[in-house]
Design a protein around this motif. Structure first.
Motif, mmCIF file in Angstrom:
data_model
loop_
_atom_site.group_PDB
_atom_site.id
_atom_site.type_symbol
_atom_site.label_atom_id
_atom_site.label_comp_id
_atom_site.label_asym_id
_atom_site.label_seq_id
_atom_site.Cartn_x
_atom_site.Cartn_y
_atom_site.Cartn_z
ATOM 1 N N LYS A 1 0.823 -1.193 0.000
ATOM 2 C CA LYS A 1 0.000 0.000 0.000
ATOM 3 C C LYS A 1 0.869 1.260 0.000
ATOM 4 O O LYS A 1 0.571 2.241 -0.669
ATOM 5 N N GLU A 2 1.987 1.176 0.765
ATOM 6 C CA GLU A 2 2.823 2.370 0.912
ATOM 7 C C GLU A 2 3.619 2.653 -0.363
ATOM 8 O O GLU A 2 4.289 1.780 -0.891
ATOM 9 N N LEU A 3 3.514 3.871 -0.863
ATOM 10 C CA LEU A 3 4.172 4.205 -2.127
ATOM 11 C C LEU A 3 5.414 5.061 -1.870
ATOM 12 O O LEU A 3 6.485 4.808 -2.397
ATOM 13 N N LEU A 4 5.257 6.070 -1.044
ATOM 14 C CA LEU A 4 6.390 6.971 -0.776
ATOM 15 C C LEU A 4 6.495 7.201 0.718
ATOM 16 O O LEU A 4 5.496 7.471 1.388
ATOM 17 N N LYS A 5 7.709 7.055 1.222
ATOM 18 C CA LYS A 5 7.925 7.382 2.637
ATOM 19 C C LYS A 5 9.155 8.277 2.748
ATOM 20 O O LYS A 5 10.265 7.877 2.429
ATOM 21 N N VAL A 6 8.927 9.496 3.195
ATOM 22 C CA VAL A 6 10.015 10.460 3.345
ATOM 23 C C VAL A 6 10.271 10.623 4.838
ATOM 24 O O VAL A 6 9.336 10.846 5.613
ATOM 25 N N THR A 7 11.520 10.458 5.255
ATOM 26 C CA THR A 7 11.849 10.524 6.680
ATOM 27 C C THR A 7 12.922 11.579 6.944
ATOM 28 O O THR A 7 14.026 11.505 6.387
ATOM 29 N N ASP A 8 12.588 12.552 7.757
ATOM 30 C CA ASP A 8 13.517 13.587 8.240
ATOM 31 C C ASP A 8 14.413 14.132 7.117
ATOM 32 O O ASP A 8 15.630 14.157 7.229
ATOM 33 N N LEU A 9 13.799 14.552 6.040
ATOM 34 C CA LEU A 9 14.543 14.991 4.853
ATOM 35 C C LEU A 9 15.004 16.442 5.005
ATOM 36 O O LEU A 9 14.216 17.355 5.247
ATOM 37 N N HIS A 10 16.338 16.617 4.880
ATOM 38 C CA HIS A 10 16.929 17.963 4.888
ATOM 39 C C HIS A 10 17.569 18.212 3.529
ATOM 40 O O HIS A 10 18.247 17.349 3.008
ATOM 41 N N ALA A 11 17.369 19.407 2.981
ATOM 42 C CA ALA A 11 18.000 19.715 1.685
ATOM 43 C C ALA A 11 18.326 21.187 1.632
ATOM 44 O O ALA A 11 17.676 22.025 2.265
ATOM 45 N N SER A 12 19.377 21.492 0.855
ATOM 46 C CA SER A 12 19.799 22.896 0.769
ATOM 47 C C SER A 12 20.210 23.232 -0.662
ATOM 48 O O SER A 12 20.469 22.349 -1.485
ATOM 49 N N ILE A 13 20.249 24.515 -0.919
ATOM 50 C CA ILE A 13 20.773 25.005 -2.202
ATOM 51 C C ILE A 13 21.764 26.105 -1.876
ATOM 52 O O ILE A 13 21.483 26.963 -1.033
ATOM 53 N N ALA A 14 22.934 26.044 -2.506
ATOM 54 C CA ALA A 14 24.000 27.016 -2.253
ATOM 55 C C ALA A 14 24.193 27.246 -0.748
ATOM 56 O O ALA A 14 24.205 28.372 -0.268
ATOM 57 N N ASP A 15 24.307 26.155 -0.004
ATOM 58 C CA ASP A 15 24.571 26.193 1.439
ATOM 59 C C ASP A 15 23.428 26.796 2.263
ATOM 60 O O ASP A 15 23.578 27.051 3.445
ATOM 61 N N LYS A 16 22.299 27.042 1.644
ATOM 62 C CA LYS A 16 21.171 27.550 2.403
ATOM 63 C C LYS A 16 20.172 26.409 2.601
ATOM 64 O O LYS A 16 19.687 25.834 1.626
ATOM 65 N N GLU A 17 19.892 26.086 3.833
ATOM 66 C CA GLU A 17 18.983 24.964 4.095
ATOM 67 C C GLU A 17 17.539 25.392 3.840
ATOM 68 O O GLU A 17 17.061 26.376 4.399
ATOM 69 N N ILE A 18 16.855 24.629 2.992
ATOM 70 C CA ILE A 18 15.463 24.964 2.670
ATOM 71 C C ILE A 18 14.523 23.966 3.346
ATOM 72 O O ILE A 18 13.534 24.348 3.954
ATOM 73 N N LEU A 19 14.833 22.682 3.192
ATOM 74 C CA LEU A 19 14.007 21.659 3.844
ATOM 75 C C LEU A 19 14.681 21.264 5.149
ATOM 76 O O LEU A 19 15.865 20.925 5.169
ATOM 77 N N LYS A 20 13.905 21.317 6.236
ATOM 78 C CA LYS A 20 14.522 21.149 7.551
ATOM 79 C C LYS A 20 13.892 19.993 8.313
ATOM 80 O O LYS A 20 13.538 20.125 9.472
ATOM 81 N N GLY A 21 13.739 18.860 7.641
ATOM 82 C CA GLY A 21 13.189 17.697 8.335
ATOM 83 C C GLY A 21 11.756 17.413 7.907
ATOM 84 O O GLY A 21 10.820 17.646 8.648
ATOM 85 N N ILE A 22 11.622 16.904 6.659
ATOM 86 C CA ILE A 22 10.287 16.587 6.142
ATOM 87 C C ILE A 22 9.970 15.121 6.446
ATOM 88 O O ILE A 22 10.793 14.245 6.191
ATOM 89 N N ASN A 23 8.780 14.868 6.979
ATOM 90 C CA ASN A 23 8.279 13.505 7.143
ATOM 91 C C ASN A 23 6.949 13.414 6.401
ATOM 92 O O ASN A 23 6.065 14.246 6.611
ATOM 93 N N LEU A 24 6.839 12.407 5.543
ATOM 94 C CA LEU A 24 5.643 12.319 4.707
ATOM 95 C C LEU A 24 5.467 10.884 4.227
ATOM 96 O O LEU A 24 6.420 10.267 3.746
ATOM 97 N N THR A 25 4.259 10.358 4.376
ATOM 98 C CA THR A 25 3.979 9.030 3.833
ATOM 99 C C THR A 25 2.778 9.121 2.899
ATOM 100 O O THR A 25 1.756 9.706 3.255
ATOM 101 N N VAL A 26 2.942 8.587 1.700
ATOM 102 C CA VAL A 26 1.863 8.609 0.715
ATOM 103 C C VAL A 26 1.547 7.174 0.319
ATOM 104 O O VAL A 26 2.443 6.420 -0.061
#
Lengths: 450, 486, 255
Positions: free
Chosen positions: C2-27
């Motif tokens: 049933k589970e298609l996507l599970k995102v756990t504590d996702l952090h991401a940045s661009i040019a050293d600037k953090e944009i995503l600061k811990g995404i949790n998501l289950t679809v």
């Protein structure tokens, strides 16, 4: 010592042989050429406009010149391989500077069209040839003066008044020599008023392992209302050098489109110089260069507007990989006699490797205030956003890059007006970008050999 | 176009491009001029008159000997008459026993001269908060606001004074950006330079006011060879302005200056010029030959150098204010408006040399040509093999007023790194009849409309000038093109 | 599964600037998720990171996509595995025709799964069928990718590509921006037509408007790089009524 000296010495020593192997109109200009070369040297990189290509260095090696016009062995039949497939053309071959017609050419040439050896034309039609030979090319250029000093033969093409040629005339130039050799060849293209024709020239090296140098001067006279397409494809080899100078004069209402594609070569300098002498002309120069390994491609393009209400467009694109180097110098010159001119120039380049180099110098010289002129030049990489977009649709990175490079060159290919030829050239470019030998020998399989 | 309107427009464009030069007066100031001609003895004499140390004389002599081996450059799109370098006096100074200690000691005629130029030297009159160094002919006359600047450790003084007071600094930086071997006129200047300005901004200091130098050639038969040296140490900031005028004379005067700028880590220098040397008359008699070498070295990481120039004067202009971007992430900018009219010739532009990674540069050049003038942009953008991720954007626009002038663009682009993005765009146009008609229909007379349109066209550059200068520059454009004197 | 996507504590940045600061998501399969949030909260970054845009760097966290490690895959493989991103600003690619572009995409996917390229006739038939989903003009198919397309045409073109590639997870990034009401309806209808119990959709939007047409099961609010609220469809309506300020105030107060 200038590289020029050895050729002047050669001329002085062999004046009689050179003349004997040629004909009246060509011989008649030699003294003027010699005079023009007095105190001259071939341009080198210290000269404005030659920053990246030394003509002096190109001509410095001790090349042989076949002044006695010994027929060198060459498998002319193999030249058929270049019969750009699916394009039915009127084909002739130039082995070094020696004109070799083919059966279909002789059989199918319509009335009012002449395609033959330039030296032979000078004997058969002395008035026409001497009136036009050297009338557009400028002896002020040392390269042209040297060519004029030594040229013994080449191609003569005349499209008679009002004649519309539906098949392209194709001239395959083959450099073939057992020893390092300088080929000096000349082309004279006369499009009489109201005529229409497409001329395709393909440059190949038949003896790719032996260094060769070609000095080529092309003169084009586009008469009133004539419509002429000239497309030049260079597919030579790493040891081939070429210095090609094309001069064109456009009379009122004429329409000239020049295409230049350097796909494989060693070191090439192409110069295009178009003079718009009558009003309401259309003029276009499109060029592309695809460089890899150590290829060097230098294009210099000038359109001078000397009459009102004409439009011109120069478009050059380069994709440079490995250690290849590119140079482009383009200029638009609008004289006070050319109001209502519209002239544009675009130069776009992609550097695909850290060692590739590009030098560009797009110039405007404007002496008239009633003009629309612009130029743009960019050097950069493939569009990262487009690459990501394509990858997000599942297209692998390499394929996406290839597609973008092809798309980048499409703009140049699309300027070719003969559809069959355009399709064929697109195919050649695709193969070349795919890293395959674009060489026509590859595609000869599907080739007709009438 | 309606022939009547056409005639009208043309005559108005003639009018507006034929306005007179308002700085063309001469001042009756007692001047000491050394005899014409150039030799080692003259170089020694200049050095002696200025009481210079040996190392500086050596520098001059080396430059002079090198100059003897050179010939004037010919590659520009300029028609430069042969200059007799022996027919010029290489030193002229307002006569006074010693440098003035206060304004009371300055020749009142000299003060009046600068007043007429709109440059008050009396400090109490200074409301604009601008420190001024005024150079008449070859000698710095008066530098204002020095005490206040000195408190912050900022040095702003005449070049001669800097040689006396700060010899170590001058010796360290002199010729470090523009070598005397650089070109013919740089060698000449290095041999005979008389005075100029010296600026040093210490680490972390933001200069609180605009520093400004006004140059004026007054004496006849002389050349002016000043030298400016600006050093901005780490994290420093300075905005520097340069203005120039000369009297109307039938003969040509030679101005061959050098400006050297050193920008250290994260420092920023803005250098603005309003060049209004006498341009010669409508027939091309007289005027200043302005052959100038200006270059800045962005040595430090994140260093920034911005050149802004409004060029309306000089019979012939040959100058290419340049940025050598040697520090990582350094930025170079060049904003230029060049107006030529009558028989003026200008060949000007910039060089952006990207030597370090992530360096960026912007070039905006606006040429306006009228009369029988020739106006060329010549620029080089070079990206060195090791300079990754560099960017340049160049825009060159030419506006032609009338059909006897020429506008030319000669950009050189040399890219030796595949991560660079270099863009160049250029257009040539004239003021469109639609624009003029639209203005007319709204009640704006054609001459005003031309001024309006030209100012709008140049706005992008004018906006880069410091406030104090922008007004003067706009007025100058009006004088050059609108015919409204004053 | 049933589970298609599970995102756990996702952090991401661009040019050293953090944009995503811990995404949790289950679809899960069959679900429609809406991700809403004020401008600059990181909505588009989330979609770009999931699709593998190299401009962004994932600094920590994980994402599994039907059992696969999504973050380790190049963007093209994510596409082959059924992830589709409808771009907020579809990229123009001069000189590359839509037909060539789609043929390359379809055949790359077939090759990935060890299949032969699609025969030309079959491919053209496929294009014709799928065009009908979003009423895309035949003329657009012969033009260069997105070049000279109007805003509405670009978005319809995105949904057309989605129809051709038949993804199991579609992320619609601000698909409603720049669309008039008719275009919005056509796009939304296209999305709804493609909905099955086996696939899922993430709708990223600033406004409630699109959600009138594509009904979400779950609504998330993204703010300052984190999902700060998750609720049912009523949450979207509440946002529409009250705006984002109450969320901002609440979150900022807690912080």
């Amino acid at each position: 010592m200038s590289a020029l000296t050895q050729y002047i010495d050669l001329y002085r020593q062999s004046r009689a042989e050179i003349s004997a192997g040629s004909a009246g109109a060509l011989n008649a200009l030699r003294p003027a050429a010699l005079e023009a070369l007095e105190g001259c040297r071939l341009p080198d990189r210290s000269d404005e406009g030659f920053e990246k290509t030394s003509i002096d260095a190109m001509f410095a090696p001790d090349f042989g010149v076949n002044i006695n016009r010994i027929a060198l062995p060459c498998d002319v039949a193999s030249a058929f391989k270049c019969g750009v497939p699916n394009v039915s053309s009127l084909l002739a071959v130039l082995v070094n500077d020696r004109f070799v017609p083919t059966a279909p050419l002789l059989k199918n040439l319509p009335d009012g069209v002449t395609v033959m050896s330039l030296a032979k034309a000078a004997e058969l039609y002395p008035d026409i040839v001497s009136r036009h030979y050297g009338s557009v090319a400028s002896l002020k250029s040392p390269g042209t003066a040297l060519n004029t000093l030594l040229a013994q033969d080449g191609v003569f093409i005349r499209i008679g008044r009002g004649v519309r040629l539906d098949k392209p005339i194709q001239i395959v130039t083959l450099s073939s020599a057992p020893v390092p050799m300088l080929t000096v060849r000349r082309m004279l293209i006369i499009a009489e008023p109201g005529s229409e024709a497409t001329i395709l020239t393909c440059d190949h090296a038949m003896t790719p392992d032996i260094p060769s140098l070609a000095s080529q001067v092309v003169e084009v006279i586009a008469g009133e209302g004539a419509r002429i397409d000239i497309c030049d494809i260079e597919e030579s080899a790493a040891k081939s050098s070429r210095y090609s100078q094309l001069y064109a004069r456009q009379e009122a209402g004429s329409d000239l489109a020049i295409g230049s594609m350097t796909l494989r070569n060693g070191s090439t300098r192409n110069e295009f110089s178009v003079n718009i002498c009558g009003p309401r002309c259309e003029s276009r120069i499109s060029g592309m260069a695809i460089g890899s390994a150590a290829q060097h491609i230098d294009n210099s393009s000038n359109i001078t507007h000397g009459a009102p209400r004409s439009r011109s467009n120069q478009l050059f694109k380069y994709v440079l990989d490995d250690k290849s180097t590119g140079a482009f110098e383009g200029s638009i010159e609008v004289t006070p006699d050319a109001p209502f001119t519209e002239a544009f120039q675009t130069d776009r380049n992609i550097l695909a490797s850290p060692d590739a180099r590009m030098h560009t110098k797009p110039q405007l010289l404007i002496y008239n205030d009633d003009v629309k002129c612009s130029h743009g030049a960019t050097t950069g990489q493939l569009d990262e956003q487009a690459l990501f977009y394509m990858r997000s649709r599942g297209i692998p990175l390499d394929e996406a890059r290839m597609m973008l490079m092809q798309a980048f060159m499409t703009e140049v290919v699309d300027t070719i007006r003969v559809e069959a030829l355009r399709d064929r050239l697109r195919h050649l470019v695709e193969r070349r970008l795919a890293g395959l030998d674009a060489s026509c020998s590859e595609c000869s399989a599907g080739c007709k050999s009438e | 176009m309606d022939p009547e309107i056409s005639k009208d427009t043309n005559s108005i464009i003639d009018d507006v491009t034929n306005a007179d030069y308002k700085y063309g007066f001469t001042s009756d100031i007692d001047t000491e001029v050394i005899p014409k001609g150039l030799s080692e003895d003259v170089v020694r004499l200049i050095s002696l008159k200025k009481g210079e140390p040996d190392w500086l004389l050596d520098f001059r002599l080396k430059a002079f000997r090198h100059w003897l081996t050179l010939t004037p450059p010919r590659w520009a799109h300029l028609n430069i008459p042969d200059i007799d370098f022996q027919d010029i006096s290489y030193y002229a100074a307002p006569k006074s026993k010693e440098a003035p200690k206060s304004l009371d000691e300055v020749d009142p005629e000299l003060l009046r001269t600068f007043d007429r130029l709109g440059i008050p030297l009396e400090e109490q009159k200074q409301l604009s908060g601008m420190a001024v160094d005024a150079v008449m002919d070859s000698v710095s006359v008066k530098t204002t606001h020095r005490a206040k600047l000195a408190e912050m450790g900022i040095i702003f003084c005449s070049f001669s004074e800097a040689v006396r007071e700060h010899p170590d600094l001058v010796r360290k930086y002199l010729g470090s950006v523009v070598s005397y071997r650089d070109n013919f006129y740089a060698a000449l200047n290095s041999a005979v330079f008389s005075d100029g300005s010296f600026v040093y901004i210490p680490k972390g200091v933001r200069c609180p006011m605009e520093l400004s130098t006004y140059f004026r050639i007054n004496a006849t038969g002389t050349g002016q060879f000043e030298r400016t040296l600006i050093v901005a140490d780490d994290d420093a900031y300075v905005s520097y302005l340069e203005g120039c005028t000369a009297p109307m004379r039938d003969e040509n005067q030679l101005h061959a200056a050098i400006v050297e700028i050193i920008v250290e880590n994260h420092a920023e220098v803005k250098y603005s010029t309003v060049q209004n040397w006498y341009a010669g008359d409508a027939e091309g008699r007289g005027g200043v030959y302005n052959f100038v070498t200006k270059r800045g070295l962005c040595r430090g990481a994140g260093a920034k150098l911005s050149w802004t120039q409004v060029e309306t004067g000089s019979a012939i202009t040959w100058k290419y204010p340049s940025c050598v971007l040697a520090g990582e992430g350094a930025r170079g900018e060049f904003y230029s408006v060049a107006v030529t009219r009558h028989r003026q010739q200008a060949d000007t532009g910039t060089k952006m040399i990207h030597l370090a990674p992530r360096t960026t540069s912007v070039i905006v050049s606006k040429g306006i040509s009228a009369g029988h003038s020739e106006n060329s942009y010549r620029g080089l953008v070079k990206v060195a093999p090791n300079a990754a991720d560099c960017r340049n954007y160049t825009q060159c626009d030419s506006l032609l007023l009338g059909s006897s002038c020429g506008a030319h663009t000669f950009p050189y682009v040399d890219v030796m790194n595949d991560t660079a993005i270099v863009e160049h765009e250029a257009t040539t146009s004239k003021i469109s009849e639609d624009q003029l008609f639209y203005c007319n229909q709204r009640g704006i007379p054609t001459d005003e409309a031309v001024g309006l349109i030209v100012n709008g066209y140049a706005k992008e550059v004018m906006n880069k000038l410091p406030m104090e200068f922008a007004v003067e520059a706009q007025r100058l454009l009006q004088i050059s093109l609108e015919g409204s004197i004053g | 599964m049933k589970e298609l996507l599970k995102v756990t504590d996702l952090h991401a940045s661009i040019a050293d600037k953090e944009i995503l600061k811990g995404i949790n998501l289950t679809v899960n399969r069959g679900e429609v998720h809406a991700i809403m949030g004020p401008n600059g909260s990181g909505k588009s970054t989330l979609s770009a990171v999931l699709a593998g845009n190299p401009a962004f760097t994932v600094t920590s966290g994980s994402a599994t996509f039907h059992g696969l490690d999504l973050l380790s895959m190049p963007p093209e493989n994510r596409s082959h595995e059924g992830l589709f991103l409808s771009f907020q600003y579809p990229v123009e690619i001069p000189g590359v025709s839509m037909v060539n572009f789609m043929r390359a995409a379809v055949n790359a996917k077939r090759k990935y799964f060890g299949e032969q390229p699609m025969p030309a006739a079959e491919f053209l038939k496929l294009m014709r069928e799928k065009r009908a989903v979003v009423e895309l003009d035949n003329k657009l198919a012969s033009r260069s990718v997105n070049e000279g397309f109007s805003g509405g045409e670009k978005k319809r073109n995105e949904i057309f590509q989605m129809a051709v590639l038949e993804p199991c997870l579609s992320i619609l990034d601000e698909t409603d921006s720049g669309l008039d009401i008719d275009a919005l309806r056509i796009v939304a209808e296209g999305v709804n037509k493609l909905k099955t119990p086996d696939n899922a959709t993430i709708v990223i939007t600033h406004y409630q408007r699109l959600l009138d047409y594509i009904k979400p099961d779950i609504v998330h609010i993204l703010y300052k790089g984190r999902i700060v609220y998750t609720g049912g469809p009523e949450l979207a309506l509440e946002l529409e009524e009250k705006g984002y300020d109450w969320i901002k105030n609440q979150v900022d107060k807690e912080a």
